[in-house]
Motif scaffolding. Structure first.
Motif, PDB file in Angstrom:
ATOM      1  N   LYS A  34      39.500   5.596  59.990  1.00 15.92           N
ATOM      2  CA  LYS A  34      39.656   4.460  58.904  1.00 15.92           C
ATOM      3  C   LYS A  34      38.721   4.265  58.057  1.00 15.92           C
ATOM      4  N   GLY A  35      38.865   4.552  56.754  1.00 12.94           N
ATOM      5  CA  GLY A  35      37.894   4.620  55.675  1.00 12.94           C
ATOM      6  C   GLY A  35      38.056   3.147  55.089  1.00 12.94           C
ATOM      7  N   GLY A  36      36.817   2.565  54.782  1.00  7.59           N
ATOM      8  CA  GLY A  36      36.885   1.290  54.216  1.00  7.59           C
ATOM      9  C   GLY A  36      35.981   1.383  52.844  1.00  7.59           C
ATOM     10  N   LYS A  37      35.822   0.326  52.184  1.00  3.75           N
ATOM     11  CA  LYS A  37      35.074   0.294  51.174  1.00  3.75           C
ATOM     12  C   LYS A  37      33.516   0.447  51.412  1.00  3.75           C
ATOM     13  N   ALA A  88      23.388   1.758  54.550  1.00  5.71           N
ATOM     14  CA  ALA A  88      23.818   1.811  56.030  1.00  5.71           C
ATOM     15  C   ALA A  88      24.920   2.951  56.055  1.00  5.71           C
ATOM     16  N   ALA A  89      25.473   3.229  54.933  1.00  6.16           N
ATOM     17  CA  ALA A  89      26.671   4.316  55.182  1.00  6.16           C
ATOM     18  C   ALA A  89      25.972   5.711  55.386  1.00  6.16           C
ATOM     19  N   LEU A  90      24.872   5.811  54.636  1.00  7.35           N
ATOM     20  CA  LEU A  90      23.908   6.805  54.501  1.00  7.35           C
ATOM     21  C   LEU A  90      23.267   7.435  56.194  1.00  7.35           C
ATOM     22  N   GLU A 119      17.303   5.802  48.928  1.00  9.15           N
ATOM     23  CA  GLU A 119      18.507   6.182  49.124  1.00  9.15           C
ATOM     24  C   GLU A 119      18.645   7.664  48.674  1.00  9.15           C
ATOM     25  N   LEU A 120      17.682   8.320  48.003  1.00  9.13           N
ATOM     26  CA  LEU A 120      17.549   9.694  47.822  1.00  9.13           C
ATOM     27  C   LEU A 120      16.939  10.413  49.151  1.00  9.13           C
ATOM     28  N   ASP A 121      16.033   9.590  49.602  1.00  3.45           N
ATOM     29  CA  ASP A 121      15.498  10.349  50.951  1.00  3.45           C
ATOM     30  C   ASP A 121      16.501  10.309  51.970  1.00  3.45           C
ATOM     31  N   LEU A 122      17.340   9.373  52.099  1.00  2.00           N
ATOM     32  CA  LEU A 122      18.492   9.319  53.204  1.00  2.00           C
ATOM     33  C   LEU A 122      19.466  10.448  52.781  1.00  2.00           C
ATOM     34  N   ALA A 123      19.645  10.506  51.453  1.00  2.00           N
ATOM     35  CA  ALA A 123      20.972  11.587  51.322  1.00  2.00           C
ATOM     36  C   ALA A 123      20.164  13.028  51.659  1.00  2.00           C
ATOM     37  N   ASP A 124      18.879  12.985  51.313  1.00  2.00           N
ATOM     38  CA  ASP A 124      18.071  14.559  51.543  1.00  2.00           C
ATOM     39  C   ASP A 124      17.990  14.687  53.178  1.00  2.00           C
TER      40      ASP A 124
END
Length: 346
Positions: free
Chosen positions: A248-251, A257-259, A200-205
């Motif tokens: 449209k923003g969802g939860k 997947a979001a990243l 997750e950190l790698d995708l955020a980077d």
């Protein structure tokens, strides 16, 4: 970086405070001018039924009549409700050295200042020819030291904390909040225990790298521009422009997947090929220790490479020996032919 408000332009603005900078035994006459300006659109209050302007009127409670600005002064309300009049002359004689002086008390590295303390910004204009030399001296000293000056000054009825720094060829004064005026962020961070994975950190980077940097001069107030379009349309008797549909923003159910989708969208917005999101290799850190199997594979590969080098070396040596033997045999044959020829001649 270019600035909308350069010191040359601000110098034409009326000063809001006159005094001096106290730099040890050096006194620098200066004028204080605003370094920023507001471009926001302001509205008037109206009566919705007939459009009439709603105004605030200043009325004296004792006389029950409206009074002018010239008749209005300052007063302090005591605990029992008594009003104590305070005049401008009273404020001018406050027992403070900072009443008309920006008193420098220390010089510190700029990164020591918490951005939460930053308040209004001003430019300091040298007050005439006598101030040119000491003004320039302070400016160049700040430049060479890579530090900012911490000062105290009085403005608009109270003593304030400030920071002096160099902006191009001028000295700027940033008002600072007192340390006890900045609230602590206690209880604001999530109180639920959350674990963030390396992936997750790698995708955020990757998302941060894709969004990249931006020139702050390219940013502008889109809300104000849209508001100006609405006002212009209403003034012309036209229908205001329609607002674009909001995404449209969802939860967020799957953070990974979001990243990944955010990275793809960012690349498409920059005209880059989206394709599949390539996850960055995990960065070496204390979070992830190297695996044992990786070390064994590397050792085995090293041994195989060394063995291959030895085989190549032996083959090369064999080839050299064969070539040397051939040269020796050829030389012997040539010498024998020469000896036979000499005998026949004799």
């Amino acid at each position: 970086m270019k600035r909308c408000n350069t010191p040359e332009r601000v110098l034409l603005v009326r000063s809001i405070w006159n005094g001096a900078i106290s730099f040890g035994l050096v006194s620098i006459p200066i004028k204080l001018v605003n370094a920023t300006e507001s471009h926001s659109i302001s509205f008037r209050q109206i009566h919705t039924e007939d459009g009439g302007r709603v105004r605030y009127r200043k009325v004296c409670e004792l006389e029950d009549r409206e009074i002018s600005q010239a008749e209005i002064g300052k007063g302090y309300e005591d605990a029992d409700g008594t009003i104590i009049p305070i005049t401008d002359e009273d404020l001018a004689h406050l027992p403070l050295p900072t009443t008309k002086t920006i008193e420098i008390v220390a010089f510190v590295p700029g990164d020591r200042i918490d951005p939460l303390q930053m308040d209004a910004a001003y430019y300091l204009q040298a007050g005439g020819a006598p101030a040119a030399k000491p003004y320039t001296l302070l400016r160049e000293a700040l430049k060479r030291s890579n530090k900012v000056a911490i000062a105290k000054f009085a403005l608009r009825g109270r003593e304030r904390l400030g920071m002096l720094r160099v902006v191009e060829d001028a000295i700027a004064l940033h008002g600072l909040l007192w340390p006890d005026e900045v609230r602590a962020p206690e209880g604001l961070a999530p109180d639920t225990k959350v674990t963030v994975s390396d992936k997750e950190l790698d995708l955020a980077d990757a998302l941060m790298d894709t969004l990249g940097e931006i020139d702050l001069d390219e940013l502008h107030d889109e809300y104000r521009e849209a508001l100006e379009e609405v006002v212009a349309a209403k003034a012309a008797g036209e229908a205001p422009p329609e607002a674009p549909e909001r995404a449209k923003g969802g939860k967020v159910l799957d953070l990974m997947a979001a990243l990944e989708k955010s990275v793809r969208d960012a690349k498409e917005s920059r005209g880059e090929e989206s394709g599949e999101v390539t996850r960055l290799p995990q960065r070496k850190s204390a979070r992830a220790a190297p695996k044992q199997t990786g070390g064994k594979k590397s050792t085995s590969a090293t041994k195989k490479t060394a063995a291959a080098k030895k085989t190549t070396a032996k083959s090369s040596q064999g080839t050299k020996k064969t070539a040397s033997a051939k040269k020796a045999t050829s030389a012997k044959k040539t010498a024998a032919k020469k000896t036979t020829a000499r005998k026949r001649t004799a």
